[in-house]
Scaffold this active site. Structure first.
Site, PDB file in Angstrom:
ATOM      1  CB  ILE A 253      -0.956  -0.011   1.202  1.00 32.28           C
ATOM      2  CG1 ILE A 253      -1.934  -1.188   1.091  1.00 32.28           C
ATOM      3  CG2 ILE A 253      -1.719   1.307   1.299  1.00 32.28           C
ATOM      4  CD1 ILE A 253      -2.745  -1.441   2.344  1.00 32.28           C
TER       5      ILE A 253
ATOM      6  CG  ASP B  95      10.409  -0.156   4.697  1.00 33.47           C
ATOM      7  OD1 ASP B  95      11.232  -0.959   5.184  1.00 33.47           O
ATOM      8  OD2 ASP B  95       9.304  -0.512   4.245  1.00 33.47           O
TER       9      ASP B  95
ATOM     10  CB  ALA C 204      -1.431   0.571   8.993  1.00 33.06           C
ATOM     11  NE  ARG C 205      -5.256  -4.950  10.557  1.00 28.55           N
ATOM     12  CZ  ARG C 205      -5.591  -4.864   9.288  1.00 28.55           C
ATOM     13  NH1 ARG C 205      -5.688  -3.655   8.726  1.00 28.55           N
ATOM     14  NH2 ARG C 205      -5.820  -5.932   8.571  1.00 28.55           N
TER      15      ARG C 205
ATOM     16  CG  ASP D 276     -10.376   3.287   6.968  1.00 30.80           C
ATOM     17  OD1 ASP D 276     -11.572   3.666   7.036  1.00 30.80           O
ATOM     18  OD2 ASP D 276     -10.039   2.236   6.391  1.00 30.80           O
TER      19      ASP D 276
ATOM     20  CD  GLU E  88     -10.761  -1.181  13.014  1.00 30.81           C
ATOM     21  OE1 GLU E  88     -11.327  -2.208  12.573  1.00 30.81           O
ATOM     22  OE2 GLU E  88      -9.980  -0.518  12.352  1.00 30.81           O
TER      23      GLU E  88
ATOM     24  CG  HIS F  48     -11.080  -1.346   8.733  1.00 31.29           C
ATOM     25  ND1 HIS F  48     -10.491  -2.089   9.730  1.00 31.29           N
ATOM     26  CD2 HIS F  48     -10.313  -1.523   7.632  1.00 31.29           C
ATOM     27  CE1 HIS F  48      -9.407  -2.695   9.248  1.00 31.29           C
ATOM     28  NE2 HIS F  48      -9.291  -2.355   7.981  1.00 31.29           N
ATOM     29  CG  LEU F  49     -14.539   3.898   4.659  1.00 29.24           C
ATOM     30  CD1 LEU F  49     -13.857   4.526   3.465  1.00 29.24           C
ATOM     31  CD2 LEU F  49     -15.835   4.644   4.971  1.00 29.24           C
TER      32      LEU F  49
END
Length: 342
Positions: A173, A192, A252-253, A276, A281, A300-301
């Site tokens: 992503i 990264d 991401a999370r 998101d 959640e 989370h869409l």
């Protein structure tokens, strides 16, 4: 066994996922397309692999097309599927169902993570650009006042020209976001630890350290998979290092970010956020993020939904066709890369 027009025997294949996931992703047209490239078990969708009917299907299956809600492919399940050679996952992460037993047997695995990355990247870029124009805040003010301010008095803090955007992790992503940002007049930084400066240059971004990413950027977009090493990675020190009025985007999370520290920063008016994902959640009803004007929370869409599921099905059909032709997967998941994947 189903035989193709060229007299080539096609692999016996079954769907293994939650029934509602199968109905959403594999429309009648998608099932018809899948049936043309494999010997597809017409029914049922396998969602409990321990039942006698499921084990009867597994006995002859060579390929499983999996999806959301697929049970774990344990050693016991594999004993019932002696011919199983490949798993084609019609969603993103395979961690929930592809077990060590699969890798030990040498089962080949493919994932539609690349297809699912595109809508997440599109969402991310849209939010970055809308936030740069202060779209939500200005629309809210316009709705309240019913009056348009003098546009020549717009602050120079508004706009997307030469903004600095930071990408946290060159995941599938993250890389797609970098690609979609390329046509815009933005400076893009990347952190990264697995990407060399040369690789970053090839991506058209500047490789920087973690603290530098958070300290220099107007926007930081989080694309780090949730792993033991990344839980709470975006902690209080990094959040405090962000520039006043900077934007944090998390698709991401939720647990990658220290939510308590972020909540303090946005409720205090120092930062803005587009989330998101949250931890948990869904957030409790009384959580202060719900009522914070500096935060946009979406359910989370960003990942594939609606007609975007067609892209997942098309990739799965393509991968099964490649497997049937002996060409190998275009989107393989490799065991040695699991430590770095969602």
């Amino acid at each position: 066994m189903h035989v193709s027009p060229g007299d080539r025997t096609l692999p016996r294949t079954a769907l293994a996922m939650a029934p509602d996931a199968a109905a959403a992703v594999f429309t009648p047209a998608a099932l018809e397309a899948l049936g043309r490239v494999c010997d597809l078990v017409p029914s049922p969708v396998l969602h409990d692999l321990g039942t006698a009917p499921a084990r009867a299907v597994l006995r002859d299956v060579e390929v499983l097309v999996t999806g959301w809600g697929c049970p774990a492919l344990t050693a016991s399940v594999l004993e019932s599927a002696p011919r199983l050679a490949a798993v084609v996952h019609s969603a993103g992460s395979v961690r929930g169902h592809v077990t060590r037993a699969c890798w030990d047997r040498g089962v080949r695995v493919s994932s539609a993570a690349a297809a699912n990355a595109l809508p997440v990247a599109e969402y991310t870029v849209a939010m970055i650009l809308l936030a740069g124009k202060r779209t939500l805040e200005r629309a809210r003010a316009y709705r309240t006042t019913r009056h348009r301010d003098d546009w020549l008095l717009t602050s120079h803090d508004v706009g997307n020209y030469r903004r600095t955007v930071g990408i946290l992790s060159a995941s599938l992503i993250g890389r797609r976001v970098i690609e979609l940002l390329r046509p815009h007049d933005l400076d893009v930084l990347l952190h990264d630890p697995y990407v060399t400066p040369e690789e970053a240059a090839a991506l058209g971004v500047e490789a920087v350290g973690l603290a530098t990413l958070f300290g220099r950027c107007d926007v930081v977009s989080v694309h780090t998979p949730l792993l033991p090493a990344t839980r709470g990675l975006v902690g209080r020190r990094l959040i405090a290092a962000m520039r006043p009025d900077a934007l944090l985007v998390n698709t991401a999370r939720g647990a990658v970010v220290d939510q308590e520290a972020l909540t303090e920063a946005v409720v205090g008016g120092r930062l803005r956020a587009v989330l998101d994902v949250t931890d948990p959640e869904v957030l409790p009803p009384g959580h202060p993020l719900w009522d914070c004007d500096n935060v946009l929370i979406t359910p989370h869409l960003a990942g594939s939904q609606g007609n975007e599921w067609d892209r997942l099905a098309e990739l799965a059909v393509s991968e099964v066709a490649r497997w049937a032709a002996g060409d190998g997967f275009a989107h393989p998941v490799r065991r040695e890369r699991l430590a770095h994947l969602a």
